[in-house]
Design an enzyme around this catalytic site. Structure first.
Site, mmCIF file in Angstrom:
data_model
loop_
_atom_site.group_PDB
_atom_site.id
_atom_site.type_symbol
_atom_site.label_atom_id
_atom_site.label_comp_id
_atom_site.label_asym_id
_atom_site.label_seq_id
_atom_site.Cartn_x
_atom_site.Cartn_y
_atom_site.Cartn_z
ATOM 1 N N ARG A 67 18.839 48.380 51.702
ATOM 2 C CA ARG A 67 19.387 48.963 50.479
ATOM 3 C C ARG A 67 18.613 50.213 50.063
ATOM 4 N NH1 ARG A 67 19.566 47.298 44.646
ATOM 5 N NH2 ARG A 67 21.654 47.856 43.907
ATOM 6 N N HIS A 71 20.436 53.774 49.377
ATOM 7 C CA HIS A 71 20.333 54.457 48.098
ATOM 8 C C HIS A 71 19.552 55.756 48.202
ATOM 9 C CE1 HIS A 71 21.730 51.224 45.086
ATOM 10 N NE2 HIS A 71 22.189 50.921 46.288
ATOM 11 N N ASP A 72 18.707 55.887 49.196
ATOM 12 C CA ASP A 72 18.025 57.149 49.427
ATOM 13 C C ASP A 72 19.009 58.193 49.942
ATOM 14 O OD1 ASP A 72 15.791 58.909 49.595
ATOM 15 O OD2 ASP A 72 15.699 58.554 51.757
ATOM 16 N N ASN A 99 20.139 51.336 40.204
ATOM 17 C CA ASN A 99 18.845 50.967 40.805
ATOM 18 C C ASN A 99 17.949 50.123 39.908
ATOM 19 O OD1 ASN A 99 19.532 52.499 43.043
ATOM 20 N ND2 ASN A 99 18.395 54.305 42.374
ATOM 21 N N HIS A 198 26.191 43.675 53.160
ATOM 22 C CA HIS A 198 26.145 42.634 52.124
ATOM 23 C C HIS A 198 26.285 41.239 52.718
ATOM 24 C CE1 HIS A 198 27.101 45.233 48.309
ATOM 25 N NE2 HIS A 198 25.953 45.538 48.876
ATOM 26 N N ASP A 254 25.478 38.907 60.130
ATOM 27 C CA ASP A 254 26.652 38.571 60.930
ATOM 28 C C ASP A 254 27.901 39.100 60.230
ATOM 29 O OD1 ASP A 254 27.038 36.822 58.781
ATOM 30 O OD2 ASP A 254 26.242 35.089 59.871
#
Length: 327
Positions: A67, A71-72, A99, A198, A254
């Protein structure tokens, strides 16, 4: 004279066009999987050892590292800016809406940087550390591996407003998700594949409360299960109660995330938007049935995302401490 003038104009135009092409394509093309082969040949081993240790102690750290890379890259490119603490001259990205209170694993990055600095001081950027660590986390948790393109440099500044504008909120509709990814050169297929990350990690009640209480496109028994630990009323401590993004295999990379979406068991509103009678339904079905295709598309999308506006050459710097710019 007319011919000479025309030739001069064409030459000037060609130079301008070339310069523009260099500006827009030169940076990402400067990245290479062999960038540290001579200057820091042990960088991959150093990063992997720390990531492996962190995940063994707390599997959730793997998702947190992935993440951080997402987000970077989504805010002014993959430049390590997400790691910067606030200073007297700028407010960093850590407290931006998407964030604040949810980004983690900064201490893991600190540990990696310390280890890498011992191997080769002042050589490896924090931006590259995020790229390598994200790849390692995916692989350690059972997902695919790939050659990471390297050579990014670190930004000297950051922007909370850019983070608030650029990062897609968990309340996003499908059309908003598609447009935000397209703005960064990422296709709808890239967006769906990257969302597959996710399949690991957890989310706080505050970001999925509205979905489990107010949305209709959610399995009723799944909603009740989540409601047991996420109260309807806002405020602490309920807001910080956490739940796995993937109910089935929360610590394995997976394709169960996509299987969950088909069963209307996506934890976030933005997750379930990918399978809600829209244009991405077919991709979700494909990935739910074919993990190899998901892995292949995910790897391509990760590499593509890693190419977003990197600082290379003499731009930026190689930070000594990932949390602050060099003096």
């Amino acid at each position: 004279m007319a011919a000479s003038t025309s030739h001069s104009f064409c030459s000037s135009l060609a130079i301008v066009v070339f310069a523009v092409l260099v500006i827009f394509t030169g940076s990402s093309s400067a990245l290479s999987k062999n960038h540290y082969s001579k200057s820091c040949p042990k960088v991959f081993t150093a990063v992997q050892l720390v990531v492996q240790s962190a995940i063994s102690k707390q599997p959730r750290q793997g998702a947190s590292l992935i993440r951080l890379f997402f987000h970077d890259c989504f805010v002014n490119g993959c430049d390590g800016s997400v790691l910067l603490d606030d200073t007297s001259t700028f407010t960093g990205e850590k407290t931006a809406g998407p964030n604040n209170g949810s980004l983690r694993a900064f201490e893991v990055v600190d540990d990696i940087k310390s280890k890498v600095e011992k191997e080769c001081p002042g050589v490896v950027s924090c931006a590259d550390i995020l790229a390598i660590a994200a790849r390692d986390a995916v692989e350690i948790l059972g997902g695919p591996s790939w050659d990471v393109k390297l050579g990014r440099r670190d930004s000297k500044t950051t922007s909370i407003s850019a983070a608030n504008r650029g990062l897609p909120p968990f309340t996003s509709k499908l059309s908003d998700l598609i447009s935000r990814f397209q703005a960064l050169g990422l296709s709808t297929k890239d967006m769906v594949a990257l969302s597959g990350a996710h399949t690991i990690g957890k989310a706080r009640c505050v970001v999925f409360r509205d979905h489990i209480y107010n949305d209709s496109n959610i399995d009723s028994s799944f909603a009740k299960t989540r409601q047991n630990k996420c109260p309807r009323t806002t405020g602490l401590p309920g807001d910080n109660k956490i739940a796995p993004l993937d109910l089935q295999t929360p610590t394995t990379f997976d394709n169960y995330y996509f299987k969950n979406l088909i069963s209307q068991k996506g934890l976030l509103h933005s997750d379930q938007e990918l399978f809600n009678g829209g244009s991405t339904d077919s991709l979700v079905k494909t990935y739910s049935q074919d993990v190899k295709t998901f892995y292949s598309d995910f790897v391509k999308a990760m590499i593509k995302m890693g190419d977003i506006n990197p600082l290379t050459g003499s731009s930026g710097e190689i930070r000594k401490n990932c949390r602050k710019v060099n003096n």
